[in-house]
Design a protein around this motif. Structure first.
Motif, mmCIF file in Angstrom:
data_model
loop_
_atom_site.group_PDB
_atom_site.id
_atom_site.type_symbol
_atom_site.label_atom_id
_atom_site.label_comp_id
_atom_site.label_asym_id
_atom_site.label_seq_id
_atom_site.Cartn_x
_atom_site.Cartn_y
_atom_site.Cartn_z
ATOM 1 N N GLY A 1 0.821 -0.836 -0.293
ATOM 2 C CA GLY A 1 0.094 0.227 0.177
ATOM 3 C C GLY A 1 1.693 1.289 0.296
ATOM 4 O O GLY A 1 0.380 2.278 -0.052
ATOM 5 N N TRP A 2 1.998 1.268 0.327
ATOM 6 C CA TRP A 2 2.813 1.978 0.303
ATOM 7 C C TRP A 2 3.313 2.602 -1.675
ATOM 8 O O TRP A 2 3.318 1.904 -1.864
ATOM 9 N N ARG A 3 3.517 3.871 -1.353
ATOM 10 C CA ARG A 3 4.196 4.584 -2.648
ATOM 11 C C ARG A 3 5.310 4.061 -3.256
ATOM 12 O O ARG A 3 6.140 4.981 -2.557
ATOM 13 N N HIS A 4 6.013 3.581 -4.281
ATOM 14 C CA HIS A 4 7.241 4.280 -4.303
ATOM 15 C C HIS A 4 7.340 5.618 -5.377
ATOM 16 O O HIS A 4 6.856 5.910 -6.129
ATOM 17 N N ALA A 5 8.187 6.455 -4.979
ATOM 18 C CA ALA A 5 7.913 8.163 -5.015
ATOM 19 C C ALA A 5 9.185 8.876 -4.441
ATOM 20 O O ALA A 5 9.413 9.542 -4.037
ATOM 21 N N PRO A 6 10.304 8.271 -5.622
ATOM 22 C CA PRO A 6 11.417 9.454 -5.622
ATOM 23 C C PRO A 6 11.504 10.479 -6.097
ATOM 24 O O PRO A 6 12.466 10.573 -5.013
ATOM 25 N N GLY A 7 10.995 11.264 -5.838
ATOM 26 C CA GLY A 7 10.302 12.420 -6.555
ATOM 27 C C GLY A 7 9.893 13.508 -5.159
ATOM 28 O O GLY A 7 10.686 13.977 -5.195
ATOM 29 N N ALA A 8 9.209 12.105 -4.438
ATOM 30 C CA ALA A 8 8.875 13.100 -3.178
ATOM 31 C C ALA A 8 9.647 13.708 -1.980
ATOM 32 O O ALA A 8 10.033 14.669 -0.885
ATOM 33 N N PHE A 9 11.188 12.732 -2.492
ATOM 34 C CA PHE A 9 12.195 13.106 -1.532
ATOM 35 C C PHE A 9 13.543 13.670 -2.526
ATOM 36 O O PHE A 9 14.839 13.217 -1.293
ATOM 37 N N GLU A 10 13.223 14.150 -3.296
ATOM 38 C CA GLU A 10 14.353 14.786 -4.408
ATOM 39 C C GLU A 10 15.487 15.876 -3.360
ATOM 40 O O GLU A 10 16.905 15.673 -3.210
#
Length: 165
Positions: A45-54
């Motif tokens: 249910g967690w979403r992989h979001a590398p952009g959120a942590f740039e």
């Protein structure tokens, strides 16, 4: 929504976990290192979001190359009241400096027997590296406890040029 990303670093692939809000903000909840005691684990249910942590990733890269001495980020204020007091005291330890568990205990009003409780609170720090618990050492100047291992604690202190007593 809970989001996560992996960021490569000299201590291994770090797992960043946070909460992403509708306004686009991401609040960091956890930064763990491989093999760390109590490390976060990616859940369904967690979403992989590398952009959120740039932004956080850029600060980490700068820290590891010696260009950053203090992180500027928003993180979750989880934990008990005592843990938050200890973590705030840890946040105030300057880059390249070390303090003892006893000094932190005194700063939070828990001298003496409170040293053990301070050690427990520091051991539950969910934000390794960015909350500099690696800067806390034993009263005798020896490296003590680090959820990701004493070798990594020593490497972080070496990176910062901290003199271990």
């Amino acid at each position: 929504m809970t989001v996560y990303a992996y960021v490569d670093g000299p201590l291994g692939e770090m797992l960043l976990v946070g909460e992403e809000y509708a306004d686009g903000r991401t609040v960091l909840a956890s930064l763990s290192l491989p093999g760390q005691k109590g490390a976060a684990v990616v859940r369904e249910g967690w979403r992989h979001a590398p952009g959120a942590f740039e932004g956080i990733a850029a600060q980490l890269r700068s820290y590891f190359t010696g260009g950053l001495t203090r992180f500027d980020l928003t993180y979750a204020d989880a934990g008990t009241d005592f843990q938050r007091r200890v973590w705030r005291a840890v946040d105030d330890i300057p880059y390249g400096a070390t303090v003892t568990y006893g000094e932190i205990a005194a700063r939070v009003g828990a001298p003496g027997a409170g040293v053990r409780a301070v050690g427990t609170a520091i051991g539950r720090n969910p934000l390794l590296v960015v909350r500099p618990c690696h800067r806390v050492i034993g009263a005798d100047g020896a490296l003590r406890g680090y959820a990701a291992g004493l070798e990594r604690k020593e490497r972080l202190l070496g990176l910062e040029g901290a003199l271990v007593r």
